[in-house]
Design a protein around this motif. Structure first.
Motif, PDB file in Angstrom:
ATOM      1  N   UNK A  20      25.518   9.689 -42.638  1.00 16.96           N
ATOM      2  CA  UNK A  20      24.824  10.042 -43.852  1.00 16.96           C
ATOM      3  C   UNK A  20      23.660   8.921 -44.203  1.00 16.96           C
ATOM      4  N   UNK A  21      23.096   8.703 -45.197  1.00 14.23           N
ATOM      5  CA  UNK A  21      22.076   7.793 -45.607  1.00 14.23           C
ATOM      6  C   UNK A  21      22.303   6.446 -44.746  1.00 14.23           C
ATOM      7  N   UNK A  22      21.480   6.070 -44.081  1.00 14.86           N
ATOM      8  CA  UNK A  22      21.428   4.772 -42.946  1.00 14.86           C
ATOM      9  C   UNK A  22      21.872   3.579 -44.105  1.00 14.86           C
ATOM     10  N   UNK A  23      22.540   2.718 -43.379  1.00 18.44           N
ATOM     11  CA  UNK A  23      22.941   1.430 -44.092  1.00 18.44           C
ATOM     12  C   UNK A  23      21.691   0.499 -43.702  1.00 18.44           C
ATOM     13  N   UNK A  24      20.853   0.587 -42.588  1.00 15.94           N
ATOM     14  CA  UNK A  24      19.835  -0.055 -42.351  1.00 15.94           C
ATOM     15  C   UNK A  24      18.593   0.261 -43.170  1.00 15.94           C
ATOM     16  N   UNK A  25      18.076  -0.658 -43.776  1.00 18.41           N
ATOM     17  CA  UNK A  25      17.014  -0.642 -44.823  1.00 18.41           C
ATOM     18  C   UNK A  25      15.709   0.155 -43.967  1.00 18.41           C
ATOM     19  N   UNK A  26      15.524  -0.141 -42.748  1.00 18.37           N
ATOM     20  CA  UNK A  26      14.463   0.529 -42.094  1.00 18.37           C
ATOM     21  C   UNK A  26      14.410   1.961 -41.923  1.00 18.37           C
ATOM     22  N   UNK A  27      15.844   2.154 -41.295  1.00 19.09           N
ATOM     23  CA  UNK A  27      16.052   3.745 -40.960  1.00 19.09           C
ATOM     24  C   UNK A  27      16.274   4.256 -42.026  1.00 19.09           C
ATOM     25  N   UNK A  28      16.704   3.787 -43.251  1.00 21.34           N
ATOM     26  CA  UNK A  28      16.721   4.430 -44.542  1.00 21.34           C
ATOM     27  C   UNK A  28      15.172   4.977 -45.182  1.00 21.34           C
ATOM     28  N   UNK A  29      14.452   3.980 -44.867  1.00 22.70           N
ATOM     29  CA  UNK A  29      13.097   4.284 -45.146  1.00 22.70           C
ATOM     30  C   UNK A  29      12.540   5.510 -44.268  1.00 22.70           C
ATOM     31  N   UNK A  30      12.767   5.279 -43.192  1.00 26.44           N
ATOM     32  CA  UNK A  30      12.383   6.461 -42.448  1.00 26.44           C
ATOM     33  C   UNK A  30      12.623   7.915 -42.917  1.00 26.44           C
ATOM     34  N   UNK A  31      13.958   8.049 -42.941  1.00 27.22           N
ATOM     35  CA  UNK A  31      14.619   9.338 -43.433  1.00 27.22           C
ATOM     36  C   UNK A  31      14.182   9.764 -44.897  1.00 27.22           C
ATOM     37  N   UNK A  32      14.058   8.912 -45.626  1.00 23.01           N
ATOM     38  CA  UNK A  32      13.560   8.978 -46.979  1.00 23.01           C
ATOM     39  C   UNK A  32      11.989   9.482 -46.811  1.00 23.01           C
ATOM     40  N   UNK A  33      11.335   8.981 -46.111  1.00 23.24           N
ATOM     41  CA  UNK A  33       9.921   9.277 -45.904  1.00 23.24           C
ATOM     42  C   UNK A  33       9.687  10.461 -45.628  1.00 23.24           C
ATOM     43  N   UNK A  55       4.386  12.176 -42.063  1.00 18.75           N
ATOM     44  CA  UNK A  55       5.197  11.369 -43.033  1.00 18.75           C
ATOM     45  C   UNK A  55       5.461  10.203 -42.477  1.00 18.75           C
ATOM     46  N   UNK A  56       5.391  10.009 -41.113  1.00 16.47           N
ATOM     47  CA  UNK A  56       5.579   8.513 -40.960  1.00 16.47           C
ATOM     48  C   UNK A  56       4.264   7.628 -40.660  1.00 16.47           C
ATOM     49  N   UNK A  57       3.057   8.188 -41.102  1.00 16.96           N
ATOM     50  CA  UNK A  57       1.690   7.779 -40.741  1.00 16.96           C
ATOM     51  C   UNK A  57       1.749   6.389 -41.673  1.00 16.96           C
ATOM     52  N   UNK A  58       1.975   6.436 -43.021  1.00 18.03           N
ATOM     53  CA  UNK A  58       2.029   5.219 -43.814  1.00 18.03           C
ATOM     54  C   UNK A  58       2.645   4.128 -43.286  1.00 18.03           C
ATOM     55  N   UNK A  59       4.005   4.260 -42.551  1.00 16.83           N
ATOM     56  CA  UNK A  59       4.749   3.340 -42.104  1.00 16.83           C
ATOM     57  C   UNK A  59       4.032   2.894 -40.765  1.00 16.83           C
ATOM     58  N   UNK A  60       3.526   3.764 -40.066  1.00 15.11           N
ATOM     59  CA  UNK A  60       2.856   3.142 -38.546  1.00 15.11           C
ATOM     60  C   UNK A  60       1.805   2.383 -39.005  1.00 15.11           C
ATOM     61  N   UNK A  61       0.875   2.851 -40.051  1.00 16.46           N
ATOM     62  CA  UNK A  61      -0.163   1.952 -40.441  1.00 16.46           C
ATOM     63  C   UNK A  61      -0.134   0.740 -40.837  1.00 16.46           C
ATOM     64  N   UNK A  62       1.260   0.583 -41.564  1.00 17.45           N
ATOM     65  CA  UNK A  62       1.762  -0.934 -41.956  1.00 17.45           C
ATOM     66  C   UNK A  62       1.905  -1.663 -40.730  1.00 17.45           C
TER      67      UNK A  62
END
Length: 96
Positions: A20-33, A55-62
């Motif tokens: 289910x929703x990941x406990x890892x903040x980064x992975x949670x951000x990915x699935x949410x994005x 969807x992952x473009x903004x994260x990649x640009x960061x």
């Protein structure tokens, strides 16, 4: 492919805990994005390859701007490769 099918495929390919929703903040951000960018109304809604990658473009640009941990950038690249492979598998018939 549905969102939940995609997450299961990614989880299988990367060994990252995505459901289910990941406990890892980064992975949670990915699935949410992915869920939010694709404007899904349910985990069983269909997703398209281009929308998922976009969807992952903004994260990649960061990361390209030098923000974020190198480990997370590597995980993002693994996820993007797994997305491509999952969609390729979905449209390629199995070999005999």
């Amino acid at each position: 492919m549905t969102y939940i099918e995609l997450l299961n495929a990614l989880q299988h390919r990367t060994q990252f805990q995505l459901t289910p929703i990941p406990a890892d903040d980064f992975l949670a951000e990915v699935v949410s994005m992915i869920y939010n960018w694709c404007a899904l109304s349910s985990p069983h809604s269909a997703v398209e390859r281009a929308a998922v990658v976009n969807a992952l473009g903004p994260l990649r640009r960061r990361f390209m701007a030098g923000e974020g941990a190198a480990q997370d950038f590597l995980r993002l690249n693994q996820i993007i490769e797994a997305i491509d492979a999952a969609f390729d598998d979905a449209v390629t018939p199995p070999r005999p």
